[in-house]
Each structure stands twice: as C-alpha cells, then as structure tokens.
Design a protein around this motif. Structure first.
Motif, PDB file in Angstrom:
ATOM      1  N   GLY A   1       0.730  -1.391   0.014  1.00 35.91           N
ATOM      2  CA  GLY A   1       0.167   0.122   0.170  1.00 35.91           C
ATOM      3  C   GLY A   1       0.613   0.982   0.092  1.00 35.91           C
ATOM      4  O   GLY A   1       1.035   1.851  -0.636  1.00 35.91           O
ATOM      5  N   ARG A   2       1.830   1.315   1.095  1.00 36.21           N
ATOM      6  CA  ARG A   2       3.158   2.512   0.706  1.00 36.21           C
ATOM      7  C   ARG A   2       3.698   2.624  -0.608  1.00 36.21           C
ATOM      8  O   ARG A   2       3.538   3.751  -0.930  1.00 36.21           O
ATOM      9  CB  ARG A   2       3.765   2.164   1.757  1.00 36.21           C
ATOM     10  CG  ARG A   2       3.815   2.413   3.249  1.00 36.21           C
ATOM     11  CD  ARG A   2       4.399   2.431   4.087  1.00 36.21           C
ATOM     12  NE  ARG A   2       5.240   1.046   4.781  1.00 36.21           N
ATOM     13  CZ  ARG A   2       4.960   0.349   5.341  1.00 36.21           C
ATOM     14  NH1 ARG A   2       3.607   0.664   5.898  1.00 36.21           N
ATOM     15  NH2 ARG A   2       5.852  -0.084   5.083  1.00 36.21           N
ATOM     16  N   GLN A   3       3.633   1.795  -1.181  1.00 37.96           N
ATOM     17  CA  GLN A   3       4.051   1.113  -2.277  1.00 37.96           C
ATOM     18  C   GLN A   3       3.417   2.447  -3.583  1.00 37.96           C
ATOM     19  O   GLN A   3       3.512   3.330  -3.950  1.00 37.96           O
ATOM     20  CB  GLN A   3       5.125   0.889  -3.205  1.00 37.96           C
ATOM     21  CG  GLN A   3       5.808   0.321  -4.157  1.00 37.96           C
ATOM     22  CD  GLN A   3       6.125  -1.009  -4.774  1.00 37.96           C
ATOM     23  OE1 GLN A   3       5.376  -1.679  -4.544  1.00 37.96           O
ATOM     24  NE2 GLN A   3       6.812  -0.699  -6.175  1.00 37.96           N
ATOM     25  N   LYS A   4       2.310   1.882  -3.714  1.00 38.16           N
ATOM     26  CA  LYS A   4       1.432   2.514  -4.407  1.00 38.16           C
ATOM     27  C   LYS A   4       0.727   3.829  -3.744  1.00 38.16           C
ATOM     28  O   LYS A   4       0.600   4.729  -4.993  1.00 38.16           O
ATOM     29  CB  LYS A   4      -0.207   2.070  -4.310  1.00 38.16           C
ATOM     30  CG  LYS A   4       0.192   0.065  -4.743  1.00 38.16           C
ATOM     31  CD  LYS A   4      -1.397  -0.027  -4.907  1.00 38.16           C
ATOM     32  CE  LYS A   4      -1.535  -1.629  -5.477  1.00 38.16           C
ATOM     33  NZ  LYS A   4      -2.789  -2.223  -4.975  1.00 38.16           N
ATOM     34  N   ASN A   5       1.340   4.429  -2.722  1.00 35.55           N
ATOM     35  CA  ASN A   5       0.891   5.521  -2.578  1.00 35.55           C
ATOM     36  C   ASN A   5       2.455   6.933  -2.611  1.00 35.55           C
ATOM     37  O   ASN A   5       1.806   7.988  -2.696  1.00 35.55           O
ATOM     38  CB  ASN A   5       0.389   5.818  -0.998  1.00 35.55           C
ATOM     39  CG  ASN A   5      -0.712   5.505  -0.226  1.00 35.55           C
ATOM     40  OD1 ASN A   5      -1.480   5.316  -1.132  1.00 35.55           O
ATOM     41  ND2 ASN A   5      -1.069   4.591   0.665  1.00 35.55           N
ATOM     42  N   ARG A   6       3.368   5.889  -2.597  1.00 34.05           N
ATOM     43  CA  ARG A   6       4.101   6.820  -3.204  1.00 34.05           C
ATOM     44  C   ARG A   6       3.866   7.326  -5.205  1.00 34.05           C
ATOM     45  O   ARG A   6       5.072   6.218  -5.792  1.00 34.05           O
ATOM     46  CB  ARG A   6       5.838   6.223  -2.726  1.00 34.05           C
ATOM     47  CG  ARG A   6       5.759   6.511  -1.425  1.00 34.05           C
ATOM     48  CD  ARG A   6       7.703   5.658  -0.558  1.00 34.05           C
ATOM     49  NE  ARG A   6       7.838   3.832  -1.828  1.00 34.05           N
ATOM     50  CZ  ARG A   6       7.224   3.373  -1.399  1.00 34.05           C
ATOM     51  NH1 ARG A   6       7.080   3.526   0.812  1.00 34.05           N
ATOM     52  NH2 ARG A   6       7.915   1.914  -1.441  1.00 34.05           N
ATOM     53  N   ARG A   7       3.173   7.938  -5.559  1.00 35.08           N
ATOM     54  CA  ARG A   7       3.942   8.257  -6.870  1.00 35.08           C
ATOM     55  C   ARG A   7       3.561   9.595  -7.590  1.00 35.08           C
ATOM     56  O   ARG A   7       3.702  10.654  -6.619  1.00 35.08           O
ATOM     57  CB  ARG A   7       2.012   7.166  -7.270  1.00 35.08           C
ATOM     58  CG  ARG A   7       0.775   8.383  -6.651  1.00 35.08           C
ATOM     59  CD  ARG A   7      -0.632   8.284  -6.279  1.00 35.08           C
ATOM     60  NE  ARG A   7      -1.189   8.319  -6.298  1.00 35.08           N
ATOM     61  CZ  ARG A   7      -1.709   8.533  -4.901  1.00 35.08           C
ATOM     62  NH1 ARG A   7      -1.267   8.578  -4.163  1.00 35.08           N
ATOM     63  NH2 ARG A   7      -2.478   9.933  -4.658  1.00 35.08           N
ATOM     64  N   VAL A   8       3.754   9.867  -8.541  1.00 35.47           N
ATOM     65  CA  VAL A   8       3.458  11.068  -9.193  1.00 35.47           C
ATOM     66  C   VAL A   8       2.286  10.303 -10.435  1.00 35.47           C
ATOM     67  O   VAL A   8       2.872   9.934 -11.452  1.00 35.47           O
ATOM     68  CB  VAL A   8       5.262  11.635 -10.448  1.00 35.47           C
ATOM     69  CG1 VAL A   8       4.903  12.382 -10.953  1.00 35.47           C
ATOM     70  CG2 VAL A   8       5.788  11.444  -8.924  1.00 35.47           C
ATOM     71  N   ILE A   9       1.297  11.888 -10.563  1.00 33.23           N
ATOM     72  CA  ILE A   9       0.718  11.520 -11.536  1.00 33.23           C
ATOM     73  C   ILE A   9       0.406  13.203 -12.852  1.00 33.23           C
ATOM     74  O   ILE A   9       0.594  13.739 -11.695  1.00 33.23           O
ATOM     75  CB  ILE A   9      -0.810  11.417 -10.895  1.00 33.23           C
ATOM     76  CG1 ILE A   9      -1.144   9.959  -9.898  1.00 33.23           C
ATOM     77  CG2 ILE A   9      -2.036  11.381 -11.290  1.00 33.23           C
ATOM     78  CD1 ILE A   9      -1.763   9.701  -9.548  1.00 33.23           C
ATOM     79  N   ALA A  10      -0.168  12.440 -14.262  1.00 41.50           N
ATOM     80  CA  ALA A  10      -0.044  14.134 -14.608  1.00 41.50           C
ATOM     81  C   ALA A  10      -0.797  13.705 -15.189  1.00 41.50           C
ATOM     82  O   ALA A  10      -1.928  13.150 -15.592  1.00 41.50           O
ATOM     83  CB  ALA A  10       0.954  13.917 -16.016  1.00 41.50           C
TER      84      ALA A  10
END
Length: 407
Positions: free
Chosen positions: A390-399
């Motif tokens: 879950g933490r890996q999914k939360n560490r994200r960059v979105i355009a």
C-alpha cells in the motif's frame, strides 16, 4: 501563509450592495452574543487551528454604531506535537451597522484585543488589531443568529491570524420606533357609466376600435388586445410575450428556432447545429473539459527529488500527449506514504513534482504556462499505508491532463 485563504474570504460576509427594507438598529438595545469560533494562526506561531469559545456583549449607541466587549478562550496545539497553549483574548471594539435587507443585518467591526498565550514553560502577551464584519439573521424580535469573520493582526509580532464564528444572540431594551398613524383614505366616488360597452373590455363603444375583443382579454386605450412586445401577436395568444422587437417569430409569437436546438435564431451563433446535438446558451455544440490521468513510474532515490534518466521515457509519454493536443494543460501531482513527518513529506512531494515538471518543460519542450506542479504529501492515499504494498502505491507521481472535447 495558510491564513491568506480565510483573510480573502472576509469579503463574502460583507454584502456589497444592500437595499434597506427594514428599520435600523434600535438605540440603547443590548445584545448578549455567545458563539463558537474556529481560529487559524500565522505559520510563524507554529500553532495548529483550534476551536474557540466566545462570549460577548453589544450595546447599540445609535442606529449606525455600536460598541462591544468580547472574551475568547482556546487551546491550540503546538505544531511539533509538544503540548498545547492556553490562549485568552479580551477584545474591546466598535461596530458599524450597514443597511438591512429583509431579516439580515450586516455590520463591519474593528477593535483592539489583549491576548495572553500560556505555554507550559512560559507566557506571552501581545496587543492585537481585529478587523472584519458579519451579519445577524433575525428569528424574532429578540432572538437572532450571528455569523462573523475577523482578520487578527499582532501589533507586537506582525503576525496575521483569522477567526470565523457562529453564534446565537439575545437582545433586550432599546427604544421602540414610532409607529405611523393610519389615516382612513377618502372614499372614491365612481361615476355611473353613461355609455355602452358591448364587449365589456372597459372601453366605451364610441372609442373602441376593436369592439369584439374576447371577454377577459387585457386591452389598450383603443379597446384592442394588448401586444406588449409589438410582434403582431396579441398577448392572450402570445406564448412568448417578451420577444424583442424586430425578431422573426412563428404564429404563436415565439422566436424562430430553425435548427430546433432550443436556442432562438436571433441568439443562435451556430444556427446549423446537428439535430439532437447538445448545445450551450449560444446555440453551439457543447465543449467540455476532460481530464486524462497518467501514472508516472518515476523512481526517486530515498529523500531525493532528482529525476533519474531511466524515468525520462515516462515523462516523454506526457509530452507526446500534450504535443498531440496543443490546447491541453497538465497538473503534475506528487504523493507520498505516511511514514515520517507530514510537513516534510508534503515539501518532498512538492519538490519531486517540481522536478518532473522541470524535465517536462526543459527537456521535452512543453511550454511552462501549460504546466503546474502540486505536492500533496500523504494527504491523498490510494491504498493502505499499513502494508508495504500500500505504501508503494501511495508513493506516486500523476500527470492530470485537461483537454477540450465536444459533447
């Protein structure tokens, strides 16, 4: 500063144009004003927002001016989590009553406040200037609700705080306004008709140019049915009585709508819209904004905001899309998990979003005016922070890319 949004919103409580429809405040009237407020503090104070208990009294000096005394008590937490502060504030102020509108009584307010900050290991006192306004809504003669917003400036520290509050007011005393004396109107003498009115429209036959007007139809001084908009269709037959002069109309008095899109021809800027097409108020096909979200697999090093060369292909996907649609704009969002300090995480996510935007504009030629970077830190999780996955999914960059689409 976080306080700026509330300072800008003060104007929303002060109505810019009021029509006076009720009596002004009664001179000599007292108000008791208990309330609950929500106070925010300047970043330099390192204090969290806090609810505030408020009790005050108000005295109406004249129909335009009043005086008030107020006591406020709150216990804001210290930002770093090391306890809280006992805050007592004593305010002496003046009110200026604006013209009333119905049951609303708006006012402006200003005053000086003595504030006492009691930390666990120290105390601090300062003088503050309060500026703002609000409105009172009358439920009855004596009971009303009170809504208020104030900007608070520390005259000693030059910090800016803000306070919004809502409460209930009870009023007593005051001078009752003088009541107007009713005078019975003089009787109206109606002369008996001396001429005949065959169609009963109120216009005598000798002056009636339309003597067969249907009963109940409003007529002009010549006895003809009214045509208020001058389109040649009498009002009682006119289904669109407000049609502007000179506009082409149908038999029922309504403006022509050649393409049947619901917008009359004289207002239709796109008179040949396809049948069934959704149109805007000008008769043109509706254009809406659509947002495309692209998840970018940008693998930052721990605590780093440097975009690795291996992630440039991800950013090029965004550039290619925007070059294909030159009217698009993009918001680069940075997100983290909840490990570590929330404030640090937010700053780190902002730096990472800024770095991705820098690569997008400098390396791939996207105009900087079409891009924006926002760091949300740990505020918008998409998965459970209690698991590594879950933490890996939360560490994200979105355009998030916005572009126009015909609807």
């Amino acid at each position: 500063m976080k306080i700026k949004a509330l300072q800008t919103g003060l104007a929303a409580l002060i109505l810019p144009a009021m029509v006076q429809t009720a009596s002004a405040e009664q001179e000599g009237r007292f108000y008791i004003n208990p309330a609950v407020g929500y106070q925010t503090f300047d970043d330099d104070r390192n204090l969290d927002e806090a609810f505030t208990a408020i009790i005050g009294g108000e005295y109406v000096l004249t129909p335009k001016f009043g005086a008030e005394v107020t006591y406020m008590m709150s216990s804001p937490d210290i930002d770093d989590g090391n306890g809280d502060v006992d805050l007592d504030q004593y305010r002496l102020g003046a009110l200026y009553y604006l013209p009333e509108s119905g049951q609303w009584k708006p006012f402006l307010g200003a005053g000086l406040t003595h504030a006492e900050f009691d930390f666990d290991s120290s105390e601090h006192e300062e003088t503050q200037l309060h500026l703002g306004g609000g409105a009172r809504y009358s439920f009855s003669k004596d009971w009303s609700g009170r809504l208020e917003a104030r900007a608070i400036n520390s005259l000693d520290e030059e910090d800016w705080d803000a306070l919004v509050s809502i409460g209930i007011s009870y009023a007593f005393g005051g001078q009752e306004p003088k009541k107007a004396v009713y005078q019975e109107p003089a009787p109206v003498v109606v002369a008996a008709p001396v001429e005949k009115d065959s169609d009963g429209d109120g216009v005598m036959d000798s002056k009636d140019q339309c003597p067969t007007t249907p009963k109940g139809v409003q007529v002009d001084s010549k006895g003809c049915a009214l045509d208020s908009d001058g389109d040649g269709v009498a009002d009682y037959k006119d289904k669109c009585p407000g049609t502007p002069r000179g506009v082409a109309i149908s038999q029922n008095g309504c403006p022509l709508d050649s393409d049947g899109d619901g917008v009359p021809d004289y207002q239709d800027k796109c008179p040949n819209s396809p049948q069934g097409a959704k149109v805007d108020s000008s008769g043109c096909e509706l254009v809406v904004m659509k947002t495309e979200s692209i998840n970018l697999a940008v693998n930052f090093a721990n605590n780093s905001d440097v975009v690795p060369q291996s992630s440039y292909r991800e950013i090029q996907r965004v550039a290619d899309f925007m070059n294909r649609y030159p009217k698009t704009t993009v918001v680069i969002e940075g997100h983290t998990d909840d490990r570590g300090n929330a404030g640090y995480n937010k700053r780190l996510s902002q730096r990472r979003a800024d770095s991705v935007m820098q690569v997008l504009t400098s390396e791939f030629g996207v105009d900087a005016s079409r891009a924006k970077a926002v760091g949300y830190g740990e505020e918008q999780p998409v998965a459970d922070n209690n698991t590594a996955e879950g933490r890996q999914k939360n560490r994200r960059v979105i355009a998030n890319i916005e572009h126009q689409v015909k609807q």
